[in-house]
Design an enzyme around this catalytic site. Structure first.
Site, PDB file in Angstrom:
ATOM      1  CG  ASP A 267       6.444   3.012   0.039  1.00 45.61           C
ATOM      2  OD1 ASP A 267       6.206   3.143  -1.176  1.00 45.61           O
ATOM      3  OD2 ASP A 267       5.572   3.120   0.918  1.00 45.61           O
ATOM      4  CB  SER A 268       6.398   7.128  -2.055  1.00 48.78           C
ATOM      5  OG  SER A 268       5.184   6.570  -1.575  1.00 48.78           O
TER       6      SER A 268
ATOM      7  CE1 TYR B 113       8.700   8.727  -4.766  1.00 57.78           C
ATOM      8  CE2 TYR B 113       9.024   6.362  -4.964  1.00 57.78           C
ATOM      9  CZ  TYR B 113       9.506   7.609  -4.645  1.00 57.78           C
ATOM     10  OH  TYR B 113      10.802   7.758  -4.213  1.00 57.78           O
ATOM     11  N   GLY B 114       2.302   7.873  -6.591  1.00 53.02           N
ATOM     12  CA  GLY B 114       1.202   7.717  -7.536  1.00 53.02           C
ATOM     13  C   GLY B 114       0.835   8.986  -8.262  1.00 53.02           C
TER      14      GLY B 114
ATOM     15  CB  CYS C 187       6.727   1.718  -3.700  1.00 50.04           C
ATOM     16  SG  CYS C 187       5.715   2.947  -4.538  1.00 50.04           S
ATOM     17  CG  ASN C 188       1.943  -2.325  -5.188  1.00 49.20           C
ATOM     18  OD1 ASN C 188       2.010  -2.164  -3.973  1.00 49.20           O
ATOM     19  ND2 ASN C 188       1.607  -3.479  -5.726  1.00 49.20           N
ATOM     20  CB  THR C 189       3.630   3.719  -7.706  1.00 49.84           C
ATOM     21  OG1 THR C 189       2.261   3.665  -7.280  1.00 49.84           O
ATOM     22  CG2 THR C 189       3.770   4.757  -8.799  1.00 49.84           C
TER      23      THR C 189
ATOM     24  CD  GLU D 270       2.970   8.370   3.728  1.00 50.93           C
ATOM     25  OE1 GLU D 270       3.620   9.135   4.469  1.00 50.93           O
ATOM     26  OE2 GLU D 270       3.436   7.296   3.281  1.00 50.93           O
TER      27      GLU D 270
ATOM     28  CB  CYS E  25      -1.156   0.772  -2.661  1.00 50.72           C
ATOM     29  SG  CYS E  25      -0.192   2.112  -1.918  1.00 50.72           S
ATOM     30  CB  THR E  26       3.254  -1.328   0.376  1.00 45.65           C
ATOM     31  OG1 THR E  26       3.780  -0.062  -0.035  1.00 45.65           O
ATOM     32  CG2 THR E  26       3.780  -2.421  -0.543  1.00 45.65           C
ATOM     33  CG  HIS E  27       0.791   3.868   1.641  1.00 42.33           C
ATOM     34  ND1 HIS E  27       1.727   3.787   0.637  1.00 42.33           N
ATOM     35  CD2 HIS E  27       1.162   4.926   2.404  1.00 42.33           C
ATOM     36  CE1 HIS E  27       2.623   4.751   0.788  1.00 42.33           C
ATOM     37  NE2 HIS E  27       2.308   5.452   1.855  1.00 42.33           N
TER      38      HIS E  27
END
Length: 285
Positions: A37-38, A69-70, A100-102, A178, A210-212
């Site tokens: 993921d980012s 990444y978005g 990561c969805n993005t 984050e 979004c996985t966040h």
């Protein structure tokens, strides 16, 4: 008779991961599952995989230096995704999860076209939302890049043609996950402000795209109220990994290895420790 499609550029990494004609892995059940993921958002997927497949070795990589990444271009996301995949293949992974969805929206087709291992992505849970929401009032929160992507637009066209969908890009949520150790009252007020559009629209189901975002699930649920169903995709992804592995799950009765990398370990270390509730050895990528 087995068949193995491998590009020359990646032959040295992939030669031990051929597939049979059904698409199943033919070797490598002790090899690790690779997840990237980012940043730390993909740890929501990691936690689900760790619990659902307790015998599997896992390598997790956070591209912290370039998160989120978005905010990046599609070309940049594809470039980073390929570089990360090359790195993980050097560590002999048997399956890759783009957590990561993005990155899934921007790069997963490129990855599948160029690498032979099974690659699983994540996408907003539009289909389950439509199934759970007869009234058709659905909210989707995601990154700007995900909402603008062709993959997401095709997902809506396929499963939600008759649904009423309210969308909002919420980079604040990624930033909070984050960088913030503990949410303060001002953070909760900011989250409520971001969610107000969904409250006003009286959505029945809210999709965390979004996985966040699952790391804010408790606060989001309190704000939206018990009558709103909140959907995320960690458990479905873990089940899909198990299905894809089939007989190639790790059957060895030995202590598994969980390995963590970051492109900026100094910046990510404290957050990894907080989310995983233990001090981890975060290696440089």
């Amino acid at each position: 008779m087995s068949r193995c499609k491998i590009s020359n550029r990646h032959f040295s990494h992939n030669r031990h991961l051929c597939h049979n004609q059904s698409g199943e892995l033919s070797k490598g059940n002790q090899q690790a599952i690779g997840i990237f993921d980012s940043g730390v958002g993909g740890l929501s997927i990691f936690n689900a995989v760790k619990d659902f497949l307790p015998q599997e070795n896992i390598i997790y990589l956070a591209d912290t230096r370039y998160a989120p990444y978005g905010d990046q271009s599609e070309a940049f996301i594809i470039e980073r995704s390929q570089k990360i995949t090359d790195f993980l293949l050097q560590h002999s992974i048997k399956l890759l999860v783009v957590a990561c969805n993005t990155a899934t929206a921007a790069a997963i087709q490129v990855l599948r076209d160029n690498y032979s291992i099974p690659i699983i992505g994540v996408e907003p849970a539009i289909k389950p939302a439509v199934e759970k929401t007869p009234e058709g009032r659905i909210g989707v929160i995601a990154t700007k890049a995900t909402l603008k992507s062709e993959k997401y637009q095709r997902l809506k066209a396929r499963f939600a043609e008759n649904a009423s969908i309210t969308e909002k890009a919420t980079p604040l949520f990624v930033q909070l996950v984050e960088t913030v150790a503990q949410l303060q009252p001002q953070h909760i007020a900011e989250i409520k402000q971001e969610l107000q559009i969904f409250i006003d629209q009286k959505v029945n189901t809210l999709v965390l795209g979004c996985t966040h975002f699952p790391f804010l699930n408790e606060v989001i649920a309190q704000i939206m109220g018990a009558e709103v169903t909140i959907l995320e995709n960690a458990q479905p992804v873990a089940k899909e990994i198990a299905r894809k592995l089939g007989d190639n799950v790790n059957l060895q009765n030995t202590a598994r290895q969980l390995t963590f990398y970051s492109s900026n370990p100094a910046a990510a270390q404290a957050k990894f420790n907080l989310i995983l509730r233990q001090k981890v050895n975060l290696l440089p990528f």
